[in-house]
Write an enzyme that holds these catalytic residues in place. Sequence first.
Site, PDB file in Angstrom:
ATOM      1  N   HIS A  32       0.814  -1.214   0.000  1.00 25.11           N
ATOM      2  CA  HIS A  32       0.000   0.000   0.000  1.00 25.11           C
ATOM      3  C   HIS A  32       0.852   1.271   0.000  1.00 25.11           C
ATOM      4  O   HIS A  32       0.326   2.367  -0.215  1.00 25.11           O
ATOM      5  CB  HIS A  32      -0.933   0.000   1.215  1.00 25.11           C
ATOM      6  CG  HIS A  32      -2.188   0.787   1.011  1.00 25.11           C
ATOM      7  ND1 HIS A  32      -2.490   1.419  -0.172  1.00 25.11           N
ATOM      8  CD2 HIS A  32      -3.230   1.056   1.842  1.00 25.11           C
ATOM      9  CE1 HIS A  32      -3.652   2.038  -0.064  1.00 25.11           C
ATOM     10  NE2 HIS A  32      -4.112   1.838   1.157  1.00 25.11           N
ATOM     11  N   ARG A  33       2.159   1.154   0.229  1.00 25.13           N
ATOM     12  CA  ARG A  33       3.023   2.320   0.113  1.00 25.13           C
ATOM     13  C   ARG A  33       3.193   2.744  -1.337  1.00 25.13           C
ATOM     14  O   ARG A  33       3.504   3.902  -1.623  1.00 25.13           O
ATOM     15  CB  ARG A  33       4.406   2.019   0.713  1.00 25.13           C
ATOM     16  CG  ARG A  33       4.410   1.734   2.212  1.00 25.13           C
ATOM     17  CD  ARG A  33       5.775   1.273   2.658  1.00 25.13           C
ATOM     18  NE  ARG A  33       6.170   0.028   1.985  1.00 25.13           N
ATOM     19  CZ  ARG A  33       7.342  -0.586   2.197  1.00 25.13           C
ATOM     20  NH1 ARG A  33       8.212  -0.076   3.064  1.00 25.13           N
ATOM     21  NH2 ARG A  33       7.628  -1.704   1.563  1.00 25.13           N
TER      22      ARG A  33
END
Length: 442
Positions: free
Chosen positions: A415-416
Amino acid sequence: MHLPDIGDFTDIPVIEVLVAPGDRVEVDQSILTLESDKATMEIPSPAAGEVESVGVKVGDQVNQGDLLLTLQGGAEQPPADSEPDSTAAEAAERAPAPAVTAQAPAKPPAAAGAPPGEAARRKAPVPTRPADMQAYAPGRTPHASPAVRRFARELGVDLTLVKGSGRKSRIVKDDVQSFVKQTLAAGAPQAPAGGLPFQLPAAPEVDFGKFGQVETQPLSRIKKLSGTHLHRSWLSVPHVTQFDEADITELEAFRKDQKAAAEQAGVKLTFMPFLLKAVAGALAQMPVLKASLAADGENLVMKHYTHIGVAVDTPNGLVVPVLRDVDKKGLFDLARELMAVSGKARDGKLLPGDMQGGTFTVSSLGGIGGTAFTPIVNAPEVAILGVSRSETKPVWNGEKFAPRLLLPLSLSYDHRVVDGADGVRFTTLLSSLLGDIRRLLL
């Protein structure tokens, strides 16, 4: 050095060895930690010098008089009969520092009539040490009492990251609490090379044998290696998993129509080559899913190649050989290559280069079963696609329910790098490509 008299204890387990051969130790520096039924205690060194050898290891049980380590060089060694009083040195170190300290001159042993142990304590030279022992010897074991070490272990704090404020840079309980408060206030700090900025508490050991008959079997080498990698990926990558379904009714019909041609070409045409081509097409339109996060955490490495790893189940564990340039190969070529690498994987003949350089991974459990799962990202990749068994379901087409063959998709991503919107766009795009394979020609 031998274990001094530490009270009415026998067969005391060693839970930490704080020095190693070649280390430089100072007087009163802790060299190992013991844990009795009543307390945890650190054993200090009665002399300074370089560790020549260590006679114990974690898990050993020791008793008074057992050899702990041998020192060479360094400061003058106190007589052997002073060793039983080494616990007094540790107690003295815990006491407040006197207003003035002085360097004791080195002299011969005490005059006749004085107890040898008392004379040694009175006459032994006190070596000078810098205020910050970490600066003196980077990487050495932090200086802390057993109670502080236990407190740090319970909180999962790595004492090498904590600055000691006590005497001789000794770490006290307030230092550990301050470190935890600063960490929580500032968010996750930059992890040191090769690990997390803290240590996770060890899992408690359980004697399963008291509940029934047990058998211990060693993990295979593949499971040991992959387990470490998966554990690191799970802890360091913020995972999100997106679920979707793809209608592969027409694709499956086309695959069956091409089986005869594939057999003439000497290959077995399974669903996987079609899936790989569809994934490669989707990655071409959304290249962020085959990128990698740079080591500084501030840049993306965009890759202009499409090498896809395929998870293969083997008797010794899961391996992921990588197929190169999937976007440039035809279905029969991919089918032939899949057969070859799968055979090498099951025979244990894969080379390290066969499992390196992937940009994206596909893990298919369709041949076994299941409806969905959450695959772990194969870092430094940022996404992995899980595929479960396809199932025929009634789907409303606007006029009536019609039977359609639906394929469950499970996309896990970092999700980064990948936002939730991009995650669902990718699964939607992939579903459309699998629903009409002709779209790959556009």
